[in-house]
Enzyme design. Structure first.
Site, PDB file in Angstrom:
ATOM      1  N   ASN A   1      11.059  10.824 -10.390  1.00  0.00           N
ATOM      2  CA  ASN A   1       9.937  10.124  -9.769  1.00  0.00           C
ATOM      3  C   ASN A   1       9.363  10.609  -8.521  1.00  0.00           C
ATOM      4  O   ASN A   1      10.302  10.963  -7.733  1.00  0.00           O
ATOM      5  CB  ASN A   1      10.449   8.534  -9.806  1.00  0.00           C
ATOM      6  CG  ASN A   1       9.178   7.627  -9.361  1.00  0.00           C
ATOM      7  OD1 ASN A   1       8.146   7.577 -10.053  1.00  0.00           O
ATOM      8  ND2 ASN A   1       9.458   6.778  -8.208  1.00  0.00           N
TER       9      ASN A   1
ATOM     10  N   GLU B   1       4.374   3.090  -9.632  1.00  0.00           N
ATOM     11  CA  GLU B   1       4.240   2.376  -8.386  1.00  0.00           C
ATOM     12  C   GLU B   1       2.728   2.287  -8.146  1.00  0.00           C
ATOM     13  O   GLU B   1       2.347   2.350  -7.069  1.00  0.00           O
ATOM     14  CB  GLU B   1       5.002   3.178  -7.175  1.00  0.00           C
ATOM     15  CG  GLU B   1       6.617   3.313  -7.855  1.00  0.00           C
ATOM     16  CD  GLU B   1       7.351   3.930  -6.522  1.00  0.00           C
ATOM     17  OE1 GLU B   1       6.827   3.983  -5.406  1.00  0.00           O
ATOM     18  OE2 GLU B   1       8.481   4.595  -6.841  1.00  0.00           O
TER      19      GLU B   1
ATOM     20  N   ASP C   1      -0.838   1.418  -6.742  1.00  0.00           N
ATOM     21  CA  ASP C   1      -1.457   0.520  -5.831  1.00  0.00           C
ATOM     22  C   ASP C   1      -2.579   1.217  -5.252  1.00  0.00           C
ATOM     23  O   ASP C   1      -2.593   2.670  -5.104  1.00  0.00           O
ATOM     24  CB  ASP C   1      -0.620  -0.115  -4.553  1.00  0.00           C
ATOM     25  CG  ASP C   1       0.275   0.700  -3.887  1.00  0.00           C
ATOM     26  OD1 ASP C   1      -0.198   1.976  -3.716  1.00  0.00           O
ATOM     27  OD2 ASP C   1       1.365   0.470  -3.330  1.00  0.00           O
TER      28      ASP C   1
END
Length: 537
Positions: free
Chosen positions: A185, A250, A252
């Site tokens: 990741n 993740e 945003d």
């Protein structure tokens, strides 16, 4: 394990929840959850349970939470997340096992042998704790191992153990739970750039070595003031072609405060584009939003003057970005029907017997999904040959035939899959003969310690006037030195002579182009010699 926690893929009513629409598309829609509001706020719990079918623990599964002191494990916060997910038919993604941040100082101060043992034990205990829980289906095994230039991050992990810690971590995780999906990741990897390409090369190399890397996570902390990565979908697809699952882990989208309607609309477009990119790639498992309410976002504390990054505001009211995610999941079709404009006529330069560089005037895209890239074709009768793809308005073509005329055209693609009209034809003719050939190799010792060292990069450069389709580098290890790991090349050893050959993805080099590989060596304590005699053919 995955099938046990996802809702069945059935059609969804247009007004249904995010999770219902996602499941009907065979995807998950998730959120990172924090233990505090999960325990204390009804609105937080209700939205989390009602809208999402996947959860990532924001902090409760990190090393400082699960093993703050050596050998003393605490799963109270992590168990609270997993129990909530189990009760609400959600799958859990474990985050994260090996990271340079939020790792206790006792780990960072260990010597190499003790650190490797501590890492393997931590993975064994944490992953093993949930190995028989059907809700916990995947893990971020290593997190953020590259810097933005595409170099391995000089973290305490790398400085002490060298690159081998990455493969060791994946193998330990597989041993702890043979059924879990194991991921790497990182952030700033949404577009095709030096960092995402470094991860691509690493994943390809690890998988070729049998290291169990099952998926790649794209964090996707975006900001409306920096523009949307228009090659996002293309990037996801190239990783998928390696045989791995991809996922947005993740998400945003922050903005410079204060909020206004224009910023909200741009933010909503970014959210829609990310979801559409995932929907368009079969291997994309789903999208996890890093939180869901601005009330508990990490952004304002990290980026001064920025915020409002999530799909609910501080009062748990849905924002335009919620509607964008909902409609993208519900619609099943793009909201961008407008193709890019036609590219300019391709012009050739640097033509050799088997290579050429093409440039053209860039297309523009006004439909909202953004320009994704270009396809370059050769016109040759009834079937046109795809010569290559590019995300910029130029491409270096290799593997061409000598003394041959090429008529080529370019077509643009946008993020929604729309394609432009064909450009006008450009024509060039390759030169005669094979052209000159040759390559060089130069090794650099990146880091070393008493009993070992890492050579990275070994730079292989095509010094000839024609493209090459493969290379072989040889070098000599000092007496008593032993190869312990390598990446981006296939290495064999005979005595102290090492032969390194290209992998499938880095053998083709245009004139003056370069690629790199690396390796790790153990040596007798106090011996300061390093390899010598690099030759390339």
């Amino acid at each position: 394990m995955l099938a046990a926690v996802l809702l069945p893929a059935t059609s969804a009513d247009a007004s249904a929840s995010l999770r219902t629409h996602a499941a009907s598309r065979g995807k998950f829609i998730g959120a990172a959850l924090a233990t505090g509001p999960l325990a204390n706020e009804t609105s937080y719990r209700n939205i989390a349970a009602g809208e999402f079918n996947q959860v990532t623990a924001e902090n409760a599964m990190k090393w400082d939470a699960t093993e703050p002191s050596q050998g003393q494990f605490n799963f109270s916060g992590a168990d609270a997340i997993v129990n909530f997910a189990t009760q609400n038919n959600m799958q859990v993604h474990g985050h994260t096992l090996v990271w340079h941040s939020q790792t206790p100082s006792w780990v960072q101060n260990l010597g190499a042998g003790a650190m490797r043992t501590a890492m393997q034990n931590h993975i064994s205990q944490v992953v093993g704790h949930y190995a028989n829980n059907p809700a916990v289906v995947s893990w971020d095994v290593v997190n953020e191992v590259f810097d933005d230039s595409g170099n391995l991050r000089t973290s305490f992990w790398y400085n002490t153990l060298g690159q081998s810690y990455i493969a060791d971590a994946f193998r330990a995780a597989r041993a702890a739970d043979p059924d879990a999906r194991l991921c790497i990741n990182d952030y700033n990897t949404e577009g095709i750039n030096a960092k995402s390409t470094a991860i691509y090369n690493l994943v390809a190399s690890l998988r070729q070595q049998g290291v169990p890397v099952d998926c790649v996570g794209f964090q996707s902390h975006l900001a409306i003031q920096y523009g949307f990565p228009n090659d996002f979908q293309q990037n996801l697809q190239r990783f998928a072609a390696l045989g791995v699952q991809v996922r947005i882990t993740e998400l945003d989208v922050r903005m410079v405060m204060p909020r206004d309607a224009t910023k909200d609309a741009t933010q909503a477009t970014y959210y829609r584009n990310v979801v559409n990119a995932c929907l368009a790639v079969t291997a994309c498992a789903g999208v996890t939003i890093w939180g869901f309410t601005d009330k508990y976002s990490w952004v304002p504390d990290t980026f001064s003057g920025q915020g409002a990054a999530l799909i609910y505001n501080e009062s748990y009211q849905q924002k335009p970005s919620y509607t964008a995610v909902h409609d993208a999941l519900a619609g099943g079709s793009t909201t961008d029907p407008t193709p890019p404009t036609t590219p300019g006529t391709p012009s050739a330069s640097g033509v050799t017997s088997n290579s050429a560089t093409l440039t053209w005037t860039a297309s523009t895209d006004s439909g909202g999904s953004g320009l994704a890239g270009y396809d370059v074709y050769r016109e040759q009768g009834t079937t046109d040959q795809l010569l290559g793809q590019s995300t910029t308005s130029s491409i270096a073509l290799t593997g061409l035939s000598p003394s041959t005329q090429y008529q080529v055209y370019v077509r643009a693609r946008d993020g929604a899959g729309n394609v432009s009209a064909n450009s006008a034809l450009g024509t060039f003719t390759t030169t005669t003969g094979p052209g000159g050939g040759g390559c060089t190799a130069t090794g650099t010792v990146q880091t070393q310690w008493a009993t070992g060292y890492v050579v990275q990069p070994v730079t292989v450069t095509n010094t000839g006037t024609a493209g090459i389709s493969g290379w072989t580098v040889t070098f000599t290890l000092p007496a008593g030195h032993t190869l312990t790991g390598s990446w981006n090349a296939s290495l064999t050893v005979s005595g102290q002579t090492v032969t390194a050959k290209n992998l499938s993805y880095n053998g083709t080099l245009a004139p003056n182009a370069s690629t790199t590989f690396g390796f790790q060596v153990s040596r007798p304590s106090g011996n300061t010699q390093t390899p010598s005699g690099y030759t390339c053919a």
